[in-house]
Enzyme design. Sequence first.
Site, PDB file in Angstrom:
ATOM      1  N   ARG A 239      47.616  28.223  34.294  1.00 46.72           N
ATOM      2  CA  ARG A 239      48.153  29.760  34.195  1.00 46.72           C
ATOM      3  C   ARG A 239      47.751  30.695  33.469  1.00 46.72           C
ATOM      4  O   ARG A 239      48.190  31.443  32.945  1.00 46.72           O
ATOM      5  CB  ARG A 239      49.879  29.187  33.440  1.00 46.72           C
TER       6      ARG A 239
ATOM      7  N   LYS B  97      41.417  42.894  38.816  1.00 48.00           N
ATOM      8  CA  LYS B  97      41.833  42.651  40.423  1.00 48.00           C
ATOM      9  C   LYS B  97      41.167  41.381  40.711  1.00 48.00           C
ATOM     10  O   LYS B  97      39.878  41.380  40.674  1.00 48.00           O
ATOM     11  CB  LYS B  97      41.512  43.616  41.276  1.00 48.00           C
TER      12      LYS B  97
ATOM     13  N   GLU C 213      30.770  52.504  46.344  1.00 48.99           N
ATOM     14  CA  GLU C 213      31.988  52.657  45.525  1.00 48.99           C
ATOM     15  C   GLU C 213      31.547  53.892  44.504  1.00 48.99           C
ATOM     16  O   GLU C 213      32.548  54.388  44.148  1.00 48.99           O
ATOM     17  CB  GLU C 213      32.000  51.490  44.659  1.00 48.99           C
TER      18      GLU C 213
ATOM     19  N   LYS D  33      36.525  54.405  35.854  1.00 44.13           N
ATOM     20  CA  LYS D  33      37.423  53.304  36.344  1.00 44.13           C
ATOM     21  C   LYS D  33      38.236  52.639  35.266  1.00 44.13           C
ATOM     22  O   LYS D  33      39.312  52.344  35.373  1.00 44.13           O
ATOM     23  CB  LYS D  33      36.618  52.214  37.048  1.00 44.13           C
TER      24      LYS D  33
ATOM     25  N   GLU E  18      48.379  48.986  39.607  1.00 46.23           N
ATOM     26  CA  GLU E  18      48.462  50.000  40.569  1.00 46.23           C
ATOM     27  C   GLU E  18      50.045  50.208  41.054  1.00 46.23           C
ATOM     28  O   GLU E  18      50.149  50.014  42.171  1.00 46.23           O
ATOM     29  CB  GLU E  18      47.672  49.060  41.704  1.00 46.23           C
TER      30      GLU E  18
ATOM     31  N   ARG F 110      46.379  54.191  39.925  1.00 44.20           N
ATOM     32  CA  ARG F 110      45.165  53.330  40.522  1.00 44.20           C
ATOM     33  C   ARG F 110      45.182  53.346  41.974  1.00 44.20           C
ATOM     34  O   ARG F 110      43.921  52.859  42.318  1.00 44.20           O
ATOM     35  CB  ARG F 110      45.504  51.825  39.874  1.00 44.20           C
TER      36      ARG F 110
ATOM     37  N   ASN G 253      41.698  53.381  45.936  1.00 42.11           N
ATOM     38  CA  ASN G 253      41.744  52.859  47.233  1.00 42.11           C
ATOM     39  C   ASN G 253      41.161  53.891  48.017  1.00 42.11           C
ATOM     40  O   ASN G 253      41.254  53.739  49.554  1.00 42.11           O
ATOM     41  CB  ASN G 253      43.139  52.668  47.588  1.00 42.11           C
TER      42      ASN G 253
ATOM     43  N   HIS H 217      39.500  53.152  51.484  1.00 39.34           N
ATOM     44  CA  HIS H 217      39.576  51.925  51.650  1.00 39.34           C
ATOM     45  C   HIS H 217      40.361  51.280  52.908  1.00 39.34           C
ATOM     46  O   HIS H 217      39.931  50.345  53.459  1.00 39.34           O
ATOM     47  CB  HIS H 217      39.859  51.151  50.462  1.00 39.34           C
TER      48      HIS H 217
ATOM     49  N   HIS I 257      38.496  48.961  55.448  1.00 35.79           N
ATOM     50  CA  HIS I 257      38.799  47.699  55.425  1.00 35.79           C
ATOM     51  C   HIS I 257      39.255  47.256  56.981  1.00 35.79           C
ATOM     52  O   HIS I 257      38.774  46.186  57.697  1.00 35.79           O
ATOM     53  CB  HIS I 257      40.153  47.074  54.676  1.00 35.79           C
TER      54      HIS I 257
ATOM     55  N   HIS J 125      30.555  45.791  52.416  1.00 38.45           N
ATOM     56  CA  HIS J 125      31.780  46.367  52.095  1.00 38.45           C
ATOM     57  C   HIS J 125      31.533  47.786  51.599  1.00 38.45           C
ATOM     58  O   HIS J 125      32.363  48.840  52.075  1.00 38.45           O
ATOM     59  CB  HIS J 125      32.496  45.686  50.849  1.00 38.45           C
TER      60      HIS J 125
HETATM   61  N1  GLY Z   1      38.652  48.629  43.543  1.00 39.36           N
HETATM   62  C1  GLY Z   1      39.822  49.122  43.508  1.00 39.36           C
HETATM   63  C2  GLY Z   1      40.662  48.643  42.184  1.00 39.36           C
HETATM   64  O1  GLY Z   1      39.914  48.127  41.392  1.00 39.36           O
HETATM   65  O2  GLY Z   1      41.550  49.166  42.078  1.00 39.36           O
END
Ligand code: GLY
Length: 352
Positions: free
Chosen positions: A116, A138, A180, A219, A229, A233, A237, A240, A244, A255
């Site tokens: 966990r 993430k 990015e 970031k 998010e 946040r 995106n 993206h 994607h 990517h």
């Molecule tokens: N790569 C997008 C984020 O970390 O929210």
Amino acid sequence: MRTFSVTAKNTQKSRIVCRGEVLSKALPAALRTYRQAFLFSDDLVWGLYGARAMRALGSVPVHTMSAGEAHKTPETLLSLLAAMAQAGLHRGDCLVCLGGGVVGDVGGLAAALYMRGIDCIQVPTTLLAQVDSSVGGKTAVDLCGVKNLVGAFHQPRWVFADPAFFRTLPAREVRCGLGEIVKHGALSADIFDALEQNRDRLFDRSFLASLVPANIAFKAEVVRKDAEETGLRKCLNLGHTTAHAFELLDGALSHGEYVLIGTWFEAEIAKARGGDADYLARLQSLVLTALGGIPALPPAEEAARIACLDKKNVSRSDIVLTIPWAKGEYRLLTLDAAEYGRELARIGRLLC
Ligand code: GLY
């Protein structure tokens, strides 16, 4: 050396350090506080840095995955978790992820799930992983043709970003990271100016290394304000949704290259809706310098069908996009699938 902290609500503190000699100094020092560590990498990175890591860390158990996004799967995750269990890793121990975004995402998820949740240290070896995926907690694997469908938020205890790793980075990976960075430029006026003023140095590794701290700082601040998010946040995106969709359909590029294409398309969508046309054209021009031209892409209707599956959407027929709008500004836009498909087709025709 530059250090940033992310202390977000409900999450453990994460320290991000930009410095050299990570494998020989910073990582062994951080691991001294743990009873046991476990190293996770991929076969390419391990071939380049495995011997150096073992010299610095001694007899740490190691598990490697096959390199590449195609292996970002539940099977890879389960095989890592089994190796961690076989090594007797315990709750107070630490998983070290040495590699690019895929290693960081899979390893981060294993750290989130194992007993966990155990501590994780990210040692990102690619430009993309240093400026984006290793920061912010993430973690995920792909499932049923949907990118990052199964994952968790799990902040790494440490991120060590060392520009020395860029020496072995293939040119393609440099462009991938640039995707990015340009995305951050579409959100931050300062990063945009730095890129525009140095567009003849976009592939110069020492210039890119000099941009890493500013990108991490940008970031980290977004994540500090909205780690899970729920609002802000979502800006990360940008580009993206379209990226994607093309990436899942086509997969011929990296990517970051799809992020550049997605940013170009979504800037065009913004122009048609009242975004700052002059700025958006400058952003598209920067994208083209980074990308070197837009390649042939899959049919728009197919991309719209795939975009409907995107986990950022709130329903199966509405597609949520984070689009660039003006310098340092973005907008969230929801389009129904048919309209999104028509937009992609229209923009595709502009490119012919
Ligand atoms: N790569 C997008 C984020 O970390 O929210």
